[in-house]
Enzyme design. Structure first.
Site, mmCIF file in Angstrom:
data_model
loop_
_atom_site.group_PDB
_atom_site.id
_atom_site.type_symbol
_atom_site.label_atom_id
_atom_site.label_comp_id
_atom_site.label_asym_id
_atom_site.label_seq_id
_atom_site.Cartn_x
_atom_site.Cartn_y
_atom_site.Cartn_z
ATOM 1 N N SER A 234 61.272 40.045 36.347
ATOM 2 C CA SER A 234 61.306 40.141 37.796
ATOM 3 C C SER A 234 62.739 40.346 38.275
ATOM 4 O O SER A 234 63.397 41.290 37.861
ATOM 5 C CB SER A 234 60.650 38.899 38.403
ATOM 6 O OG SER A 234 60.387 39.069 39.768
ATOM 7 N N GLU A 360 50.802 43.862 40.048
ATOM 8 C CA GLU A 360 52.064 43.266 40.473
ATOM 9 C C GLU A 360 52.063 42.863 41.949
ATOM 10 O O GLU A 360 52.737 41.915 42.345
ATOM 11 C CB GLU A 360 53.216 44.248 40.223
ATOM 12 C CG GLU A 360 53.533 44.516 38.761
ATOM 13 C CD GLU A 360 54.367 43.423 38.130
ATOM 14 O OE1 GLU A 360 54.618 42.396 38.790
ATOM 15 O OE2 GLU A 360 54.775 43.589 36.963
ATOM 16 N N HIS A 470 51.739 39.267 39.087
ATOM 17 C CA HIS A 470 53.169 39.215 38.799
ATOM 18 C C HIS A 470 53.521 37.893 38.125
ATOM 19 O O HIS A 470 53.144 36.827 38.603
ATOM 20 C CB HIS A 470 53.960 39.361 40.102
ATOM 21 C CG HIS A 470 55.435 39.367 39.920
ATOM 22 N ND1 HIS A 470 56.107 40.437 39.391
ATOM 23 C CD2 HIS A 470 56.393 38.433 40.188
ATOM 24 C CE1 HIS A 470 57.402 40.165 39.354
ATOM 25 N NE2 HIS A 470 57.604 38.957 39.823
#
Length: 548
Positions: A234, A360, A470
């Protein structure tokens, strides 16, 4: 631009790893750094040294300054506990009513329960090494950079012993390093004043300083400073990518490979684009009238400054992934939009791995459930995502990302998971513009220039509303699962392949192979990186034209 902070409760609950026994009877390990003896912790088959300062405390007059290296270690100390995290932005997630219990469990495990002691004096590293490593071992090194949207996160929520133990099991022993870095305004203050002072992107500068610390000291722990891989997820993966494009693509010998989970060179504009947030903080703290607002902000009491920062938009606010605090073009660390740097060839010539989760955007689309019509969505995209784009660009995006829930995210779930008329549509757009499009752009630009591999995580697809959300891929690594095997082999051999796992072919434009992680009896398969081809290609062009 990104979130992810899987807390130990998530990993412990869903991956089943257990911390080393406190009954371990080995003597506490020691290393010598300069003139100091540093005592760590013996933990099963590994040794750990936690909370080692790698820079002077960025407090007082060093607030909003480049990280200053510690001249030398002259006093012996105990390194048995993680240091405090850097100051965290408060996170509030709007949870819609009626969510299934499984979904709620994942949400509360990944976002809440994150009570982490924090302090401005936070620049520390942690080292985990095999118990039998010596200064002569010359083992490869992996440096972990955590995610959290550049707003929150800590090394203490990731158990590096899982990675080192996996490497030991596969006979590719590795040394693991993680570092804290400044977040929110402390690490990513942005304005003309910041630009003139040359103190932009301090969080990235902290990471770079930690890498220099590794070069100087890692051999004492058994690591080889010439065989370092940087790895992140991330915001951490974006950081890895930005280290690849800074300095004209010259890694300065700090690393030789990179592994990125949900993060690539993202499109960002000039540091003055953050002027509004800077001015807000200056106004709220009483510094607006000062002849030197930056120096005034250095003198604001910590609690006062933190309270004001917490009033700025966070990653779970209405504007979501249009972050207030993130890397920007400062003329020092980033001399241009990172994607322009990629086009210029300003990329470290090293092998890299990059990949995303299938869904995501779902996690970031709870704050916008009040968007229910085409007109409202168009207004939202224009206001927050693309304020400089013409109306026909917005309309084109709406055509590429239609209201049809069968095309939305979580993908391949038909008409299910539609929390609101625009939820799956917006989740698809956000996942693609922030994650999938920058990743595919990076791979396309570097194909044929360096060795690249790519993956797609489609595990946990059955989680209602979230799908393969995510940060869910972190369970594949910090759970000691198959992705961890690919990782540690890559760290050692610059090739993720090895016996016992599906062969992972490289990604090229002519054969865009994705190692795809699946639930069920077949855990991996090779698929092609061609999904939503026209829509993602359009997003690539939009990103290049209108960086945030």
């Amino acid at each position: 631009m990104l979130f992810s902070q899987p807390i130990l409760i998530l990993l412990g609950t869903y991956c089943g790893f257990v911390a080393a026994s406190p009954l371990d009877k080995r003597a506490a390990p020691v290393v010598t750094l300069d003139n100091a003896t540093v005592t760590g912790v013996a933990s099963g088959s590994v040794n750990e040294w936690l909370g080692i300062p790698f820079a002077l405390p960025p407090t007082g007059n060093l607030r909003f300054q480049l990280p200053q290296p510690i001249p030398s270690y002259n006093t012996s100390f105990l390194a048995a506990e993680y240091g405090p995290s850097c100051p965290q932005q408060a996170i509030t997630l709007p949870i819609p009513p009626g969510l299934p219990a499984e979904t709620l469990d994942y949400l509360t495990s990944t976002i809440y329960n994150a009570v982490i002691p924090s302090s401005e004096d936070c620049l520390t590293v942690n080292v985990v090494a095999p118990a039998d490593a010596t200064p002569e071992s010359n083992l490869p090194v992996v440096i972990w950079i955590f995610g959290g949207g550049f707003e929150f996160g800590s090394t203490s929520t990731y158990d590096g012993s899982v990675i080192v133990n996996k490497a030991i099991d596969l006979n590719v022993p590795t040394v693991y390093v993680s570092m804290n870095y400044r977040l929110t305004a402390f690490g990513f203050l942005a304005s003309e004043e910041v630009k003139q002072a040359g103190v932009g992107n301090l969080g990235l500068q902290d990471q770079r300083q930690a890498m220099r610390w590794v070069q100087k000291y890692i051999s004492a722990f058994g690591g080889d400073p010439t065989r370092v891989t940087i790895w992140g997820e991330s915001a951490g993966a974006i950081s890895v990518a930005l280290h690849m494009v800074t300095n004209g693509g010259n890694p300065e010998g700090l690393f030789r490979a990179a592994f990125m989970q949900s993060g690539s060179p993202i499109p960002v504009g000039d540091i003055t684009h953050g002027q509004g947030y800077y001015d807000y903080i200056a106004n709220q703290t009483g510094c607006a009238g000062s002849p030197d607002t930056l120096q005034c902000l250095r003198e604001v009491p910590y609690d006062t400054l933190m309270d004001v920062i917490n009033q700025t938009p966070g990653i779970m606010s209405y504007q979501s992934l249009v972050l207030a605090w993130l890397p920007r073009v400062d003329g020092v660390f980033l001399t241009a939009d990172p994607q322009d740097l990629v086009l210029q060839g300003s990329v470290a010539d090293i092998p890299f791995i990059t990949g995303d989760n299938d869904d995501e955007g779902t996690l970031f689309s709870f704050s916008t459930l009040n968007i229910t019509t085409d007109a409202q969505l168009a207004e939202y995209l224009q206001m927050y995502w693309l304020p400089d784009a013409p109306a026909d660009t917005i309309q084109q995006l709406l055509e590429y990302y239609p209201e049809d829930p069968t095309q939305g995210s979580p993908y391949d779930t038909g008409i299910l998971n539609e929390l609101s008329p625009q939820f799956k549509r917006l989740a698809s757009f956000q996942g693609d513009i922030v994650f999938q499009a920058p990743r595919r752009f990076f791979l396309e630009q570097r194909s044929g220039s360096q060795s690249t591999w790519a993956f797609l995580n489609k595990r946990l697809k059955s989680v209602p509303v979230l799908g393969s959300f995510h940060a869910s891929d972190l369970l594949n690594v910090y759970g000691g699962n198959d992705m961890a095997s690919y990782l540690v082999r890559f760290v050692t051999n610059l090739d993720p392949n090895g016996s016992g796992d599906l062969a992972w072919p490289m990604w090229t434009t002519s054969s865009p192979n994705l190692l795809t992680f699946l639930d069920g009896l077949i855990p991996q398969e090779i698929t092609q990186d061609t999904y939503r081809a026209e829509a993602i290609a359009y997003l690539m062009s939009v990103n290049l034209q209108y960086p945030s």
